[in-house]
Design a protein around this motif. Structure first.
Motif, PDB file in Angstrom:
ATOM      1  N   ASP A 230     -22.489   7.374  33.236  1.00 19.78           N
ATOM      2  CA  ASP A 230     -23.264   6.134  33.200  1.00 19.78           C
ATOM      3  C   ASP A 230     -23.220   5.406  34.539  1.00 19.78           C
ATOM      4  O   ASP A 230     -24.198   4.764  34.940  1.00 19.78           O
ATOM      5  N   VAL A 231     -22.090   5.486  35.222  1.00 18.29           N
ATOM      6  CA  VAL A 231     -22.012   4.908  36.570  1.00 18.29           C
ATOM      7  C   VAL A 231     -22.973   5.641  37.503  1.00 18.29           C
ATOM      8  O   VAL A 231     -23.723   5.013  38.267  1.00 18.29           O
ATOM      9  N   LEU A 232     -22.979   6.966  37.444  1.00 14.84           N
ATOM     10  CA  LEU A 232     -23.876   7.757  38.298  1.00 14.84           C
ATOM     11  C   LEU A 232     -25.337   7.493  37.977  1.00 14.84           C
ATOM     12  O   LEU A 232     -26.196   7.518  38.870  1.00 14.84           O
ATOM     13  N   ALA A 233     -25.639   7.236  36.712  1.00 11.16           N
ATOM     14  CA  ALA A 233     -27.018   6.958  36.307  1.00 11.16           C
ATOM     15  C   ALA A 233     -27.399   5.499  36.552  1.00 11.16           C
ATOM     16  O   ALA A 233     -28.514   5.093  36.234  1.00 11.16           O
ATOM     17  N   ARG A 234     -26.473   4.725  37.087  1.00 11.63           N
ATOM     18  CA  ARG A 234     -26.673   3.311  37.420  1.00 11.63           C
ATOM     19  C   ARG A 234     -26.956   2.473  36.180  1.00 11.63           C
ATOM     20  O   ARG A 234     -27.647   1.465  36.233  1.00 11.63           O
ATOM     21  N   ARG A 235     -26.376   2.913  35.056  1.00 10.56           N
ATOM     22  CA  ARG A 235     -26.468   2.116  33.841  1.00 10.56           C
ATOM     23  C   ARG A 235     -25.374   1.050  33.795  1.00 10.56           C
ATOM     24  O   ARG A 235     -25.461   0.095  33.020  1.00 10.56           O
ATOM     25  N   VAL A 236     -24.335   1.227  34.595  1.00 12.22           N
ATOM     26  CA  VAL A 236     -23.243   0.254  34.660  1.00 12.22           C
ATOM     27  C   VAL A 236     -22.695   0.257  36.079  1.00 12.22           C
ATOM     28  O   VAL A 236     -22.508   1.316  36.674  1.00 12.22           O
ATOM     29  N   PRO A 237     -22.457  -0.936  36.677  1.00 11.22           N
ATOM     30  CA  PRO A 237     -21.933  -0.988  38.044  1.00 11.22           C
ATOM     31  C   PRO A 237     -20.439  -0.689  38.098  1.00 11.22           C
ATOM     32  O   PRO A 237     -19.709  -0.893  37.124  1.00 11.22           O
ATOM     33  N   ILE A 260     -24.563   4.772  43.854  1.00 10.78           N
ATOM     34  CA  ILE A 260     -24.219   4.013  42.653  1.00 10.78           C
ATOM     35  C   ILE A 260     -24.271   2.518  42.956  1.00 10.78           C
ATOM     36  O   ILE A 260     -24.282   2.098  44.115  1.00 10.78           O
ATOM     37  N   ASP A 261     -24.313   1.731  41.892  1.00 13.19           N
ATOM     38  CA  ASP A 261     -24.269   0.276  42.048  1.00 13.19           C
ATOM     39  C   ASP A 261     -22.812  -0.161  42.167  1.00 13.19           C
ATOM     40  O   ASP A 261     -21.993   0.146  41.290  1.00 13.19           O
ATOM     41  N   VAL A 262     -22.515  -0.880  43.244  1.00  3.42           N
ATOM     42  CA  VAL A 262     -21.155  -1.359  43.502  1.00  3.42           C
ATOM     43  C   VAL A 262     -21.171  -2.868  43.688  1.00  3.42           C
ATOM     44  O   VAL A 262     -22.058  -3.419  44.352  1.00  3.42           O
TER      45      VAL A 262
END
Length: 406
Positions: A230-237, A260-262
């Motif tokens: 989910d992190v890789l899919a940018r569903r969660v930062p 990814i989103d950070v």
């Protein structure tokens, strides 16, 4: 005996908190900060069914008959604490109320904040009395990945009723707080290696399977692997606590490598990396001013908020966390201190309302007084950023959550 029971029941009912059901109410203030534009002189907010139904000048905003009208010198949106461990960490500072960190493993992304959140914790009540209506809370520093965070309201009887976002971010940590020379990781390179290994494994395609083997693989996929996907899919930062410039740069390299989103948490030396942070397009949840300035935070500065704002880097303020006491702080004080050290007053309010809401992904629901958003309002007897002013009331989704002077 029946009369005594009836009398006792009446007393208990009088002392009990008001119903959790959303109410219809209005707030009128001499100065109303909506965080959607300029402050409104003699402004009114009308709340119906827990949501803002109208907001504007009193002269042109109709207050329906029968609504209770609360009055204040100044009113603002409910405050948003962008990073805390309240609800998992309690004010007793004893083992029974310290669920913010499990040291069993350096990587535990599958641990859920909601499973440890205690809505009856006294620290939540304390923050609510100072106008904090929304918190981003969860696992704290101490492990490379300590768990998941959640966004919750500070007025509810159960964690399920309080939660807005059950999995808001994954809490990761770089630097001294997450180093363990005996059990590992013992060095900064090992910290990053653990994160890179987990992300690499999650994005590596598995060999094709069929039949029962495929069903078993899907059923028994590890919880932590699902989180990393989910992190890789940018569903969660991935929220990375990093205070040293070298650790912040490691976080930015991780963001670039895996796309990814950070979100940077802490950021004590972020003022040294203005260009890098702006180019990376990350938000910073800035450390509390009151945090002890030693170790990885020895170079913290009181003017960092103003510098981030001037550079156009999105940021929010937080009450934060330390392993000892205080377990949390009041973000209103943090905003006042930032305003005293170069941050414009409206921007300081934004850092604990609208900007904070956007930083944790709930800007569509809280953070400003706008029709359709949650009816969260804080009332004051003076300028919110002045130490001599008091919170005189707190409204959460139309509920009068506090009438105390704080």
């Amino acid at each position: 005996m029946n009369a005594r029971i009836a009398k006792l029941a009446a007393i208990m009912l009088a002392l009990a908190p008001t119903s959790l059901a959303a109410q219809d109410i209005a707030v009128r203030a001499e100065i109303l900060h909506t965080m959607e534009g300029a402050a409104i002189a003699d402004g009114v907010v009308v709340i119906r069914d827990g949501k803002i139904a109208a907001v504007g000048p009193a002269a042109s905003t109709v207050v329906p008959d029968g609504l209770e009208v609360l009055t204040a010198t100044v009113a603002t949106p409910g405050f948003v604490d962008a990073r805390t461990v309240v609800g998992l960490a309690g004010f007793m500072n004893q083992a029974h109320d310290q669920d913010q960190l499990d040291t069993g493993s350096p990587l535990q992304p599958h641990l859920r904040a909601i499973d440890g959140y205690n809505p009856d914790e006294d620290l939540i009540d304390w923050l609510r009395g100072f106008g904090v209506t929304t918190i981003h809370t969860g696992h704290g520093p101490g492990a490379v990945v300590s768990g998941q965070t959640m966004v919750a309201k500070t007025w509810a009887k159960t964690a399920d009723a309080a939660v807005i976002v059950p999995r808001a971010m994954i809490a990761a940590n770089l630097g001294a707080d997450a180093l363990d020379r005996e059990k590992g990781p013992g060095t900064r390179p090992k910290q990053i290696a653990l994160l890179r290994s987990a992300l690499t494994a999650a994005r590596t395609p598995k060999p094709p399977q069929s039949g029962a083997d495929k069903d078993d693989a899907e059923t028994f996929e590890k919880l932590d692997a699902r989180v990393w996907k989910d992190v890789l899919a940018r569903r969660v930062p991935l929220m990375i606590t990093a205070n040293r410039a070298q650790d912040i740069m490691s976080a930015l390299r991780l963001k670039e490598e895996f796309d990814i989103d950070v979100v940077i948490d802490g950021g004590a030396e972020s003022y040294l990396l203005i260009d890098e942070l702006r180019d990376a397009g990350v938000s910073v949840i800035l450390h509390p001013t009151m945090a002890r300035h030693y170790g990885d935070m020895e170079n913290a500065s009181f003017t960092t908020a103003a510098k981030l704002r001037e550079a156009g880097i999105p940021f929010a303020l937080q009450s934060g966390y330390e392993g000892y006491v205080p377990k949390t702080r009041v973000i209103l004080w943090e905003a006042g201190w930032a305003a005293a050290n170069g941050l414009a007053r409206e921007a300081a309010l934004g850092a604990i309302t609208s900007d904070a809401a956007r930083a944790i992904g709930v800007g569509d629901r809280v953070g400003s007084l706008k029709v359709g958003k949650d009816g969260d309002v804080v009332l004051f007897d003076g300028d919110p950023l002045e130490y001599t002013s008091h919170v005189t009331g707190v409204v959460i989704e139309g509920r009068v959550a506090s009438r105390e002077e704080r």
